[in-house]
Design a protein around this motif. Structure first.
Motif, short mmCIF file in Angstrom:
data_model
loop_
_atom_site.label_atom_id
_atom_site.label_comp_id
_atom_site.label_asym_id
_atom_site.label_seq_id
_atom_site.Cartn_x
_atom_site.Cartn_y
_atom_site.Cartn_z
N ALA A 173 -32.05 18.61 -2.69
CA ALA A 173 -32.42 19.17 -1.40
C ALA A 173 -32.10 20.65 -1.26
N VAL A 174 -31.33 21.23 -2.20
CA VAL A 174 -30.92 22.63 -2.06
C VAL A 174 -32.00 23.60 -2.53
N GLY A 175 -33.04 23.10 -3.18
CA GLY A 175 -34.10 23.97 -3.66
C GLY A 175 -33.75 24.58 -5.02
N LYS A 176 -34.48 25.64 -5.39
CA LYS A 176 -34.29 26.31 -6.68
C LYS A 176 -33.31 27.46 -6.50
N LEU A 177 -32.13 27.30 -7.04
CA LEU A 177 -31.07 28.27 -6.81
C LEU A 177 -31.31 29.57 -7.55
N THR A 178 -30.85 30.65 -6.94
CA THR A 178 -31.01 31.98 -7.53
C THR A 178 -29.69 32.58 -7.96
N GLU A 179 -28.58 31.97 -7.61
CA GLU A 179 -27.27 32.51 -7.96
C GLU A 179 -26.29 31.38 -8.27
N THR A 192 -19.29 14.72 -3.56
CA THR A 192 -20.39 13.76 -3.55
C THR A 192 -21.78 14.40 -3.55
N GLY A 193 -21.88 15.67 -3.19
CA GLY A 193 -23.18 16.31 -3.07
C GLY A 193 -23.85 16.10 -1.72
N ARG A 194 -23.18 15.42 -0.81
CA ARG A 194 -23.76 15.17 0.52
C ARG A 194 -23.95 16.49 1.27
N VAL A 195 -25.13 16.65 1.88
CA VAL A 195 -25.42 17.88 2.62
C VAL A 195 -24.64 17.90 3.92
N LEU A 196 -23.89 18.97 4.14
CA LEU A 196 -23.12 19.16 5.38
C LEU A 196 -23.92 19.98 6.39
N TRP A 197 -24.55 21.03 5.94
CA TRP A 197 -25.46 21.80 6.79
C TRP A 197 -26.38 22.64 5.91
N GLN A 198 -27.51 23.02 6.48
CA GLN A 198 -28.48 23.88 5.81
C GLN A 198 -29.10 24.84 6.81
N GLY A 216 -34.94 23.17 -10.15
CA GLY A 216 -34.51 23.05 -8.76
C GLY A 216 -33.45 21.99 -8.60
N GLY A 217 -32.63 22.14 -7.55
CA GLY A 217 -31.55 21.21 -7.29
C GLY A 217 -30.27 21.60 -8.01
#
Length: 383
Positions: free
Chosen positions: A222-228, A256-262, A204-205
């Motif tokens: 924070a992005v979770g476990k990616l599938t693609e 930077t990896g900073r979250v912009l939106w989710q 994850g991440g």
């Protein structure tokens, strides 16, 4: 290298237990749709009027370089690699790469093109060919590389990046010499933009690594476990993670990896290639395409698409103001990127019934689709 004439029959390969079971599942899915009384199977009208060209018996996996785009590169199950003229499908060159055995998998050998190279990963090596002539540049040992990158090819951007043994390995594009291997166990194929490699962690991440040294620059769990494979557009990194019954989509500052939106309220989508163009992020689920504003994450439109055989193996490409959706029963739909409206469709007289992976790329108003039975081009050429 020798010129390759169009084959009239698909390559015949031994049927593995996995392939047989998946084929049966595909037939069952098609039968279930028919039995359910949906009606489109019997009543639909075939339409292949947008076909530009087609070739049987060559193909499974297709690739286009970023520039120049005059040839389509194709990898077949038996190790044949070809360059086809984009406008006509006529072979420019053809040759074979070594493997321990023919690809006995639903996806075939992964292929990528860029920086004057065509790279193919087999069950024994990463092969680099000259894009203009097909001459072999180098071959580097990469045991079982194709197992880790079954859905996508190697990545070419300055150097060549390949996922095998759950790690990304970097090779010098000119010589094939090994540069570095990531300490991080990863899932899928990396995205490479400029001097940065973006990797989805197996647990994850996502992490960003220096493309030349392999040193980690940042990580974002924070992005979770990616599938693609993640997508990068205008200095923003987009990711999709699949959960139980729904998906999470994230936009990160690429530097930077900073979250912009989710968003986690889009339902079960984003498990196919995540594509972004013209300020629109497109996500493909089993039976719909969801488009959101790439800058804000706000919804723009949702368009229903057929589920194919119901096996969840449709794929998508975005180019030239269109969203192309290829279904694993042989159909291809082109949607308007701005509205989601159907612009045209390619609907063969007979549907395929085998659970199979698809390969899709697009350029100049035309989509190029590879599968078990061949390659075809469909669309409205812009030049």
């Amino acid at each position: 290298m020798t010129s390759n004439e169009s084959q009239t029959d698909p390559v015949r390969r031994p049927i593995s237990r996995r392939r047989l079971l998946l084929s049966v599942a595909g037939v069952a899915g098609a039968a279930a749709v028919t039995a359910g009384g949906v009606g489109w199977w019997a009543r639909r009208d075939a339409d292949t009027s947008h076909r530009v060209w087609s070739r049987t018996g060559t193909g499974s996996r297709v690739a286009l370089p970023a520039t120049p785009r005059s040839d389509l590169y194709v990898a077949d199950f038996d190790g044949t690699v070809s360059a086809l003229d984009l406008r006509t499908g006529t072979p420019r060159w053809s040759g074979k790469v070594a493997s321990n055995k023919p690809a006995d998998d639903m996806f075939g050998w992964p292929i990528a093109a860029g920086d004057g190279l065509v790279c193919v990963t087999t069950d024994s090596h990463v092969h680099a060919l000259d894009a203009a002539t097909g001459a072999v540049r180098w071959a580097a040992p990469a045991p079982e590389a194709f197992l880790s990158g079954a859905m996508d090819g190697p990545t070419i951007s300055g150097d060549v990046f390949v996922n095998y043994d759950s790690r990304v390995h970097s090779y010098d594009a000119a010589t094939g010499a090994a540069r570095w291997s990531s300490p991080l166990e990863v899932y899928g194929v990396p995205a490479v933009v400029g001097d940065t490699v973006y990797l989805a962690a197996l647990t994850g991440g996502i992490s960003a690594l220096d493309a030349k040294s392999g040193e980690r620059r940042w990580e974002q769990p924070a992005v979770g476990k990616l599938t693609e494979q993640p997508a990068v557009h205008q200095d923003v990194l987009y990711t999709a993670a699949s959960g139980a019954g729904s998906s999470s989509v994230s936009a990160l500052e690429a530097a930077t990896g900073r979250v912009l939106w989710q968003r986690d309220d889009l339902g079960h989508c984003g498990v196919r290639p995540t594509s972004v163009a013209d300020g629109t992020l497109c996500l493909l689920g089993n039976d719909r395409v969801v488009a959101v504003d790439a800058a804000t994450g706000r919804s723009r439109w949702t368009s229903s698409v057929p589920a194919g055989l119901g096996a969840g193996m449709s794929t998508m490409a975005v180019a030239d103001g269109r969203v192309y959706v290829a279904l694993n029963d042989g159909r291809l739909h082109a949607l308007d990127l701005a509205t989601g409206g159907l612009q045209w469709r390619d609907d063969p007289a007979e549907f395929g019934t085998e659970y199979t992976g698809l390969s899709l790329t697009a350029f100049g108003g035309v989509a190029y689709r590879g599968s078990r039975v061949g390659v075809y081009a469909a669309g409205i050429p812009t030049a």
